[in-house]
Design a protein around this motif. Structure first.
Motif: not given
Length: 559
Positions: A112-119
């Motif tokens: 889930q955090n990949r689309y907010s923080w980047g991969m």
């Protein structure tokens, strides 16, 4: 040299995870079976599971003792219970808010955090969660070990008089350490149980511990012929106190929400297992609020009645249980009752630890090393790390360190704010699943794998409250009033400041095409009804040339 390389390559192939390609369980640098969007066949949790999940998180020693910290501030019993009711409602609402991405897109906190923080940027919140999982797992094992020691004393009274074979400088005794070892080993087999199969353990444990708590309260009330003076405690805030009742209530609410911040943050790790959205909503809100409030109330009534019986307030259940059976010298009936109660608490602590720390730690570690770690392997690593963390050192010596851990919501609340802002306001609840598992041509790779906007937004969220955390943990005699006031509102301040800053940065430096979703269900994630609501088509209905990954949807229009 060549032989060594071949041997290492053979070992690497043996430990590398394998996935079923027909089920889209590819294993690479960003994906494995436990990280892909969960298919319908693995979504087995109904409302009973979620009720049990949150009940286990409530039927514990910490929640039993919650009123004690508020009464120690000088607040009255009604004020303490009001804090508990308000905070449990807020916890349930925040948990549902953050877990919704898991309910709709069936992905966990790790992805889930990949689309907010980047991969690559997603490793920042992930690392914080892993650290917390390691430490809290160790602390919970130690607390569970104390309950095991009570059970052993109920069976063999001489256990409480066991000779201490450790050095006087060692921060624990032999009986405590043996309890920890037994609890750790008894918990280990359950690490092989996948989250899809947790329904029966939840039902058994909640029934056992719930009946035990009610029986304990009933016995205390009957023996004491009512509640003791603790129940009628009024407000006792010292006149010289620098804090008014309102600020103390605010501090209590912040403390209660903050203690559940870790569970709120990774809510999608478990919400993705839901058969239906309403299963999560009804189970979570019902259990989190009702069970959470009832356990604190039962703990308060029992402690008050026990005060009338023994002339002393026992907030810690193991201490009260030992007093009830006179350290093992009591009657066989009292020892049998104590064993039943202590075992119920211990088994609940066991599964709370496995779900909240070991399994969650397994998912987070899988996000760092998808080729080699799945939920089961990650849970085992988290559990083994308890020996490295050495909780006997933390519990018995570094009390300030435990206080810091309890206040870690200072750093987690900003993460929650970024997650909520990005998903609801910026992306309008749209996620392009295929881009969460690759770096080439991914919308979520941003710049070198980092969404730089998230980092200053996160720092802005905890910067105003970190000073209050420091002076509180150091127990400064005359701390800055402003710093402490900010700290008393740390969760809400961190959440809203980070959300606002993140939104502003995205407004000034917009990210293109944030409303993209895959036009095709590439992972077999959705049922027919879900796919229709989400606006995606089954894989077999995609274009016959096979170029499904190039098809996207902008809003409601496909191009």
């Amino acid at each position: 040299m060549m032989a060594i390389r071949h041997r290492l390559a053979a070992i690497e192939q043996k430990i590398r995870l394998k996935g079923d390609d027909e089920k889209h369980e590819q294993t690479d640098a960003w994906s494995n079976r436990d990280l892909i969007p969960l298919p319908p066949g693995r979504r087995t949790w109904g409302w009973v599971n979620y009720f049990g999940f949150w009940a286990i998180a409530s039927l514990n020693l910490a929640n039993w003792q919650t009123p004690s910290s508020f009464l120690a501030m000088g607040l009255s019993v009604p004020q303490a219970m009001a804090i508990i009711v308000v905070s449990r409602i807020i916890i349930a609402l925040f948990s549902t808010l953050i877990a919704w991405a898991g309910l709709k897109w069936h992905i966990g906190f790790t992805v889930q955090n990949r689309y907010s923080w980047g991969m690559r940027g997603s490793f920042i919140p992930l690392s914080q969660r892993i650290l917390l999982n390691f430490i809290w797992n160790a602390v919970q094992c130690w607390n569970g070990g104390r309950l095991v020691a009570v059970c052993l004393t109920a069976i063999w009274p001489s256990y409480a008089r066991m000779k201490n074979t450790f050095s006087p400088n060692f921060p624990t005794t032999t009986d405590q350490f043996v309890g920890f070892v037994i609890f750790w080993f008894l918990s280990t087999p359950f690490l092989w149980l996948r989250p899809e199969k947790f329904k029966i353990p939840f039902i058994v444990i909640c029934t056992w511990c719930g009946i035990g708590m009610l029986a304990w309260m009933t016995w205390a009330l009957a023996t004491a012929n009512g509640v003791g003076p603790l129940w009628s405690s009024g407000e006792k805030v010292p006149s010289a106190s620098p804090w008014s009742t309102s600020w103390l209530i605010m501090a209590g609410i912040n403390q209660s929400i903050g203690s559940s911040a870790a569970g709120i943050t990774n809510g999608s790790d478990f919400s993705r297992y839901a058969k239906r959205k309403r299963s999560y909503v009804f189970g979570t809100i019902g259990s989190c609020v009702v069970t959470g409030v009832l356990v604190s109330l039962i703990g308060l009534v029992t402690a008050s009645s026990a005060q009338k019986i023994y002339g002393e307030v026992y907030w810690n259940p193991p201490d009260l249980l030992m007093r009830m059976m006179d350290n093992g010298n009591g009657t066989s009936k009292s020892r049998a009752a104590v064993f039943f109660l202590a075992a119920g608490f211990a088994v609940t602590a066991m599964f709370e630890n496995i779900c909240g720390n070991a399994v969650a730690g397994g998912i987070d570690l899988a996000g760092l090393f998808p080729r080699y770690i799945n939920i089961r392997r990650g849970a085992i690593i988290t559990f083994v790390a308890a020996w490295v963390v050495q909780p006997w050192q933390l519990i018995n010596r570094a009390t300030s360190f435990i206080a810091v851990l309890s206040s870690f919501s200072v750093f987690l609340a900003p993460i929650i704010g970024i997650m909520a802002c990005d998903y609801y306001l910026l992306r309008q609840r749209k996620v392009r699943l295929s881009h969460l598992y690759r770096t080439s041509d991914s919308s979520y790779y941003f710049s070198y794998g980092f969404n730089w906007r998230a980092i200053p937004a996160w720092i802005c969220g905890w910067a105003p409250t970190i000073g209050g955390l420091v002076v509180t943990v150091r127990e400064d005699l005359n701390p800055s009033r402003a710093l402490v006031q900010l700290y008393y509102m740390a969760f809400l301040i961190g959440f809203f400041i980070s959300a606002i800053v993140f939104y502003a940065l995205n407004f000034i430096f917009p990210v293109p095409d944030m409303d993209q979703i895959d036009a095709v269900d590439l992972y077999g994630t959705f049922t027919e009804a879900e796919a229709k609501r989400a606006g995606v088509a089954p894989l077999e209905e995609s274009s016959c040339d096979g170029s499904v990954e190039s098809i996207v949807v902008y809003g409601e229009k496909s191009v």
